[in-house]
Design a protein around this motif. Structure first.
Motif, mmCIF file in Angstrom:
data_model
loop_
_atom_site.group_PDB
_atom_site.id
_atom_site.type_symbol
_atom_site.label_atom_id
_atom_site.label_comp_id
_atom_site.label_asym_id
_atom_site.label_seq_id
_atom_site.Cartn_x
_atom_site.Cartn_y
_atom_site.Cartn_z
ATOM 1 N N SER A 145 0.827 -1.213 0.000
ATOM 2 C CA SER A 145 0.000 0.000 0.000
ATOM 3 C C SER A 145 0.857 1.257 0.000
ATOM 4 O O SER A 145 0.549 2.234 -0.689
ATOM 5 N N THR A 146 1.940 1.226 0.768
ATOM 6 C CA THR A 146 2.851 2.376 0.815
ATOM 7 C C THR A 146 3.499 2.600 -0.547
ATOM 8 O O THR A 146 3.543 3.732 -1.044
ATOM 9 N N TYR A 187 3.954 5.550 -5.677
ATOM 10 C CA TYR A 187 3.893 5.480 -7.139
ATOM 11 C C TYR A 187 2.853 6.458 -7.688
ATOM 12 O O TYR A 187 3.112 7.182 -8.656
ATOM 13 N N ARG A 188 1.683 6.513 -7.058
ATOM 14 C CA ARG A 188 0.644 7.459 -7.520
ATOM 15 C C ARG A 188 1.138 8.905 -7.410
ATOM 16 O O ARG A 188 0.936 9.706 -8.323
ATOM 17 N N THR A 189 1.780 9.224 -6.307
ATOM 18 C CA THR A 189 2.311 10.575 -6.126
ATOM 19 C C THR A 189 3.375 10.879 -7.171
ATOM 20 O O THR A 189 3.394 11.963 -7.763
ATOM 21 N N LEU A 190 4.249 9.914 -7.418
ATOM 22 C CA LEU A 190 5.300 10.089 -8.419
ATOM 23 C C LEU A 190 4.698 10.324 -9.802
ATOM 24 O O LEU A 190 5.161 11.182 -10.557
ATOM 25 N N PRO A 220 2.338 10.176 -16.852
ATOM 26 C CA PRO A 220 1.922 8.915 -16.235
ATOM 27 C C PRO A 220 1.544 7.897 -17.305
ATOM 28 O O PRO A 220 1.133 8.268 -18.409
ATOM 29 N N PRO A 221 1.693 6.621 -16.989
ATOM 30 C CA PRO A 221 1.344 5.601 -17.979
ATOM 31 C C PRO A 221 -0.154 5.593 -18.240
ATOM 32 O O PRO A 221 -0.936 6.028 -17.399
ATOM 33 N N PRO A 222 -0.539 5.092 -19.420
ATOM 34 C CA PRO A 222 -1.963 4.928 -19.661
ATOM 35 C C PRO A 222 -2.534 3.958 -18.632
ATOM 36 O O PRO A 222 -1.784 3.321 -17.896
ATOM 37 N N ALA A 223 -3.829 3.836 -18.608
ATOM 38 C CA ALA A 223 -4.466 2.942 -17.633
ATOM 39 C C ALA A 223 -3.721 1.614 -17.585
ATOM 40 O O ALA A 223 -3.403 1.028 -18.613
#
Length: 181
Positions: free
Chosen positions: A150-151, A156-159, A167-170
């Protein structure tokens, strides 16, 4: 240094608290050694680089095993030029095919070839064995694994939101596996 001093230091732009610094330096040591060990293992056991493996795995994750070079770059977190050069090297070795898109001639697509699939399937069990030994062996419980996962997902989302590479596509469904099933 007191807790108050640490809290004050971490609020100053460009500064890390002593705990943040400890965690960051530990992460850097892990990242560098893990990259080295994965690269060494892949080269010794399969004759490929970690970059080769990243591209093979990304293409394999797609149902049609094809991506635009720019999409591949986003997927693996590289600049487009790095992805393009890597694809060129792999195409010369017969692992992937590079061609213009039939739909949009401005787009260069890369497709995983059967030789690349075969190499990926042979490399993956040995690679995953290393990952089990040097990465997951240090995580004692399922709870620790869940919390760590989870961390990492949050980081990764923040990055992706704050980074300079688009950001990568879906993402593909999480149950898509690399290598032999």
């Amino acid at each position: 240094m007191s807790t108050h001093d640490d809290a004050h230091r971490s609020s100053i732009p460009g500064r890390l608290s002593s705990e943040q610094l400890r965690v960051w330096l530990t992460y850097m040591r892990v990242r560098l050694r893990l990259s080295y060990e994965m690269g060494r293992q892949l080269q010794a056991d399969s004759g490929i680089t970690l970059a080769d493996y990243d591209v093979l795995a990304a293409l394999y994750s797609r149902d049609d095993r094809t991506m635009a070079v720019s999409q591949l770059a986003q997927h693996v977190g590289w600049e487009r030029s790095r992805a393009s050069h890597q694809v060129d090297r792999m195409a010369r070795r017969g692992l992937v095919e590079r061609r213009r898109s039939e739909i949009d001639r401005r787009v260069t697509e890369v497709t995983l070839l059967e030789e690349g699939v075969t190499l990926l399937r042979a490399a993956t069990p040995l690679h995953f064995a290393l990952v089990q030994r040097v990465f997951f062996a240090g995580i004692a419980t399922g709870e620790e694994l869940d919390r760590f996962g989870s961390t990492l997902e949050s980081i990764y989302r923040t990055l992706c939101d704050e980074g300079s590479i688009p950001p990568p596509p879906a993402e593909q469904p999480e149950d898509r596996r690399v290598g032999p099933s």
